[in-house]
Design a protein around this motif. Structure first.
Motif, short mmCIF file in Angstrom:
data_model
loop_
_atom_site.label_atom_id
_atom_site.label_comp_id
_atom_site.label_asym_id
_atom_site.label_seq_id
_atom_site.Cartn_x
_atom_site.Cartn_y
_atom_site.Cartn_z
N TYR A 1 79.72 75.21 26.82
CA TYR A 1 78.86 75.38 25.65
C TYR A 1 78.52 76.86 25.53
CZ TYR A 1 75.25 74.09 22.24
OH TYR A 1 74.49 73.93 21.09
N PRO A 2 78.52 77.42 24.31
CA PRO A 2 78.29 78.86 24.17
C PRO A 2 76.90 79.30 24.59
CG PRO A 2 78.25 77.77 22.02
CD PRO A 2 78.73 76.74 23.01
N GLU A 3 76.80 80.56 25.04
CA GLU A 3 75.52 81.11 25.49
C GLU A 3 74.70 81.56 24.29
OE1 GLU A 3 76.29 84.25 28.22
OE2 GLU A 3 77.17 82.97 29.75
N VAL A 4 74.14 80.60 23.58
CA VAL A 4 73.32 80.89 22.40
C VAL A 4 71.97 80.21 22.58
CG1 VAL A 4 75.24 81.20 20.79
CG2 VAL A 4 74.37 78.91 21.24
N ASP A 5 71.04 80.54 21.67
CA ASP A 5 69.72 79.91 21.67
C ASP A 5 68.96 80.13 22.97
OD1 ASP A 5 70.50 78.85 19.15
OD2 ASP A 5 71.45 77.15 20.15
N GLY A 6 69.24 81.27 23.66
CA GLY A 6 68.55 81.56 24.91
C GLY A 6 68.91 80.62 26.04
N LEU A 7 70.07 79.96 25.92
CA LEU A 7 70.41 78.88 26.86
C LEU A 7 70.54 79.36 28.30
CD1 LEU A 7 71.08 75.92 27.22
CD2 LEU A 7 73.46 76.43 26.66
N LYS A 8 71.21 80.50 28.53
CA LYS A 8 71.43 80.89 29.93
C LYS A 8 70.11 81.25 30.61
CE LYS A 8 72.57 85.83 29.42
NZ LYS A 8 73.60 86.85 29.77
N CYS A 9 69.16 81.79 29.87
CA CYS A 9 67.85 82.08 30.46
C CYS A 9 67.04 80.81 30.67
CB CYS A 9 67.08 83.05 29.57
SG CYS A 9 67.73 84.75 29.59
N GLN A 10 67.34 79.77 29.88
CA GLN A 10 66.61 78.52 30.05
C GLN A 10 66.86 77.88 31.40
OE1 GLN A 10 67.16 75.82 26.74
NE2 GLN A 10 66.85 77.46 25.25
N PHE A 11 68.06 78.05 31.96
CA PHE A 11 68.33 77.48 33.27
C PHE A 11 67.51 78.18 34.35
CE2 PHE A 11 71.94 75.75 31.02
CZ PHE A 11 72.02 74.49 31.57
N LEU A 12 67.36 79.49 34.23
CA LEU A 12 66.49 80.21 35.17
C LEU A 12 65.04 79.79 34.97
CD1 LEU A 12 68.04 83.81 35.00
CD2 LEU A 12 68.85 81.79 36.25
N GLU A 13 64.66 79.62 33.71
CA GLU A 13 63.30 79.17 33.39
C GLU A 13 63.03 77.79 33.97
OE1 GLU A 13 59.49 78.90 31.65
OE2 GLU A 13 60.81 80.64 31.80
N ALA A 14 64.03 76.91 33.90
CA ALA A 14 63.87 75.55 34.42
C ALA A 14 63.62 75.58 35.93
CB ALA A 14 65.11 74.72 34.10
N TYR A 15 64.36 76.42 36.64
CA TYR A 15 64.17 76.51 38.09
C TYR A 15 62.83 77.14 38.43
CZ TYR A 15 65.13 77.41 43.02
OH TYR A 15 65.07 77.42 44.39
N ALA A 16 62.48 78.21 37.73
CA ALA A 16 61.19 78.86 37.99
C ALA A 16 60.04 77.91 37.68
CB ALA A 16 61.07 80.14 37.15
N GLY A 17 60.22 77.08 36.65
CA GLY A 17 59.17 76.11 36.31
C GLY A 17 59.00 75.05 37.38
N ALA A 18 60.12 74.58 37.95
CA ALA A 18 60.04 73.61 39.04
C ALA A 18 59.35 74.22 40.25
CB ALA A 18 61.44 73.11 39.40
N CYS A 19 59.65 75.49 40.53
CA CYS A 19 58.99 76.18 41.65
C CYS A 19 57.50 76.31 41.40
CB CYS A 19 59.61 77.56 41.84
SG CYS A 19 61.34 77.54 42.34
N SER A 20 57.13 76.63 40.17
CA SER A 20 55.72 76.80 39.84
C SER A 20 54.94 75.52 40.08
CB SER A 20 55.59 77.24 38.38
OG SER A 20 54.23 77.35 38.00
N LEU A 21 55.55 74.38 39.79
CA LEU A 21 54.89 73.09 40.02
C LEU A 21 54.69 72.82 41.50
CD1 LEU A 21 56.69 70.96 37.30
CD2 LEU A 21 54.30 71.72 37.28
N SER A 22 55.44 73.53 42.36
CA SER A 22 55.25 73.43 43.81
C SER A 22 54.46 74.62 44.34
CB SER A 22 56.62 73.37 44.50
OG SER A 22 57.34 72.23 44.11
#
Length: 749
Positions: A409-430
């Protein structure tokens, strides 16, 4: 397991050197260290107040167990590390000092600490002895007393360590093995007790479960993310839908289904929340709805529910969802987030899956995708600053989700940064903060709430527009219906005396067209957008013609209008929008004489004409009495020389613009209008001049007209007489449609 010693520095050879001030990440791939049974290729060093930290699982943070050794740094504020490759055979002086050291040494990592004057203050040595390792510390003048914060186990013993909720066995060689008391859904609280503190993450079409299992959703249906027997009737459902490609789906909404209360709470895109179909107005103050706390902030919306000593929290920002489960004892967890053995298809929820949602599509590969580059990007999750969280949250499931998505899937709509955001968000919950990740990865411009409060219809999603900015973009399934024909929306609809053309706002914007500057021939007639569907409708009717042009030919009357963009610019003589010119028209078919014939024994006939989708009824009726308008009964007989009135009417015709003209009428002795015996009553719109009984009224003046005559019979014939009329539609311009002097002024314009 380390043995902690104080001894003189080992003799060393020149090797690799790495310098640091304040803190640094040291690469020790060429001389890895085994610590607590795990091999490490990096160490993190740094000064914190009066202490110096050497950590193996991320930078030192108070309260975070990153496998750190803390000691006094004395007056040092900088340092360097050298890696020395040297064989240290068994029987060496080091082995004499450490009888439990059974294997030969391979290399040594030497960290030297210096003060601002470059004076040596302290030296820390990490030696690689295969599955064993040594720590040696040497101090110099200027060093102040130190302490070591670590756990040391005696060799050849087994004991329970409450700090890690584990039973630890240390063999005779000094190699430790730990068996955790906590289950797969639990974490150690640091005091000997296990608690549930688990995060399930949904990003793109991937669900990363509480235990790190990865599920890929293959279609656009609804699936159970989480449910537990501890709360009967409660489940969290994720509904997926495609975005820019038909063969790849993303999370569209998250539904909290509360069967016992008979309601559902939907977390939608744009941070909207619906209670069934009613939208709730939320802010940072919690709103309690059927036992669920709902809040909204700049990161998205959160729904939290507590029961039986545990709490489930669901956060959705329009793209990423985290399901966070906490409590002293975790409940059983089912669904794609849980540890169930059920397949993805078995978790499908039919009540939240539309018909055909499981249809599979295969689209051509996107040539802009570079899978190798995307893989390198995804592997950033194993590097600093994300590595500070790697022990708490395994990055590999997130890397798998990231590569599976960005390689297809193309790297649009901030998608590649969203995966880093998803991991950082999971860490924040811990309770682990990944410091400065946005600036270090150039994701500072990425903001996961950039679509907050942006409402998109069902056939849209919020993303990056072709010409910059963010807004609602057409979903691939919707757009494919129109792009194949090059249209902007639905076919034109011609209704009774009205016409309308409906176009999709997202299709217009995909071509850089702003619907608000479009209008019909009349600049005051603009498109009206439906706030729910974002469909834009242009229309005109007989009361508001909007500059409609009426054209005619021998077979049709055509109403034509054009959608254009406003001829104006804030830049004066230049413009920055493409010219728009969309013609649309509706028409009336000219009536055909072969469809209108009746005998004098019939009172009336009606013909239903459909022109495209514009409809009018053309009727011909006969009356015996011109005053009382007594209708001639079916198969009724008339007397010779009896006066009959015939009315022709076009019901549904736009008589402000188009009128009905009776061009000719005649009688035959047989049903065919082309019979051998013919007698003319009306010729070129006017009465037959040789028959004084014929009169014509209102011909060419409106949607109806009439004529009268006295009945007759053909010589040598008995029985019925058949009457035929030819009528036409005429575009009204002044009196040009009114017959004058046995001829029509005009029939068409």
């Amino acid at each position: 397991m380390f043995c902690i010693l104080y001894l003189a520095a080992l003799s060393v050879l020149a090797g690799e050197s790495q310098n640091f001030t304040s803190s640094g990440e040291m690469n020790i791939t060429s001389c890895p260290i085994t610590y607590y049974g795990q091999r490490y290729d990096k160490v993190y060093v740094g000064f914190n107040a009066s202490r110096f930290a050497v950590c193996f699982n991320g930078e030192y943070e108070p309260g975070i167990k990153n496998d750190c050794i803390l000691m006094s740094g004395g007056t040092a504020d900088r340092g360097s590390m050298n890696i020395y490759a040297r064989e240290i055979p068994t029987g060496s002086g080091v082995h004499d000092l450490l009888p439990n050291l059974k294997l030969a040494g391979k290399c040594v990592n030497v960290i030297t600490l210096n003060d601002s004057q470059q004076s040596e203050i302290q030296q820390i040595e990490l030696g690689n002895f295969g599955p064993q390792a040594i720590l040696a510390i040497q101090t110099y003048s200027g060093y102040t007393p130190f302490d070591v914060v670590s756990v040391v186990y005696k060799t050849n013993t087994t004991g329970r360590d409450p700090s890690i909720c584990s039973t630890v066995s240390c063999d005779a060689s000094g190699v430790a093995a730990a068996v955790s008391d906590c289950g797969p859904m639990e974490r150690c609280n640091g005091n000997g007790s296990c608690i549930s503190n688990n995060v399930c993450t949904v990003i793109g079409s991937t669900v990363i479960g509480f235990a790190g299992q990865v599920h890929a959703v293959p279609d656009r249906c609804g699936y159970t993310l989480f449910k537990t027997s501890s709360i009967p009737g409660f489940q969290v459902v994720g509904v997926f839908q495609e975005r820019r490609r038909k063969d790849f789906s993303f999370l569209k909404r998250v539904i909290l289904q509360l069967d016992t209360a008979g309601v559902q709470i939907s977390l939608e895109q744009g941070s909207r929340v619906l209670l069934d179909t009613r939208e709730l107005r939320l802010n940072t103050t919690a709103m309690l709805v059927r036992g669920v706390e709902l809040t909204k902030d700049q990161t998205g919306v959160t729904a939290k529910m507590s029961a039986f000593n545990f709490t489930v929290s669901v956060h959705f920002d329009g793209s990423i969802t985290h399901v966070h489960l906490t409590g002293p004892n975790g409940p059983d967890a089912h669904g794609l987030c849980g540890n169930s053995s059920r397949t993805v298809s078995e978790e499908k929820v039919s009540t939240h899956s539309v018909t055909g949602c499981d249809t599979q599509y295969n689209e051509a590969a996107d040539p802009t995708i570079n899978c190798s580059t995307s893989t390198d990007w995804c592997n950033l999750l194993k590097q600093a600053p994300f590595s500070a969280c790697n022990m708490q949250h395994d990055p590999q499931p997130f890397i798998t989700a990231c590569t599976q998505t960005l390689c297809n899937y193309p790297e649009v709509d901030g998608l590649k940064c969203q995966f880093l955001e998803a991991y950082a968000g999971a860490c924040s919950l811990s309770n682990i903060t990944v410091e400065e990740w946005k600036s270090q990865t150039r994701c500072s411009a990425f903001y996961h709430g950039f679509c907050q409060d942006t409402f998109c219809s069902d056939h849209e999603f919020c993303g990056q527009k072709n010409k910059g900015g963010t807004g609602c973009v057409c979903r691939a399934m919707f757009a494919s219906k129109y792009k194949s024909t090059g249209s902007f929306g639905e076919p034109m609809v011609c209704e009774q005396k009205a016409a309308k053309l409906t176009m999709a706002k997202c299709l217009l914007e995909d071509k850089g067209i702003d619907f608000s500057v479009l209008h019909l021939n009349d600049v005051d007639c603009k498109g009206q957008m439906d706030n729910e569907t974002h469909m834009v409708t242009f229309s005109f009717d007989t009361h508001k013609t909007c500059g409609t042009v009426i054209l005619a030919n021998t077979s049709q009357i055509i109403y034509k209008n054009t959608i254009v963009n406003r001829n104006s610019s804030t830049y004066g003589i230049i413009h920055r929008q493409d010219s728009v010119h969309v013609d649309f028209s509706c028409l009336y078919d000219q009536p055909d004489i072969r469809n209108f014939a009746f005998t004098l024994s019939d009172s009336s006939i009606t013909h239903h004409i459909t022109s495209g989708q514009w409809i009018y009824n053309l009727s011909m009726k006969a009356f015996r009495d011109t005053d009382t308008k007594e209708a001639l009964q079916q198969r009724g007989e008339t007397q010779l020389d009896e006066k009959l009135l015939v009315e022709l009417n076009a019901d549904g015709l736009d008589d402000e613009m188009v009128v009905l003209v009776t061009e000719s009428c005649w009688a035959t002795d047989q049903p065919s209008p082309n019979g051998s015996l013919r007698y003319d009553l009306i010729i070129k719109g006017c009465p037959n001049p040789v028959d004084s009984t014929v009169t014509v009224k209102n011909n060419g003046q409106g949607a109806s007209n009439s004529f009268s005559f006295h009945t007759f019979q053909f010589f040598g014939k008995d029985g019925e007489v058949f009457l035929h009329c030819r009528v036409v539609l005429c575009v009204k311009k002044g009196n040009t449609c009114i017959p004058v002097g046995r001829q029509l002024l005009t029939r068409f314009t």
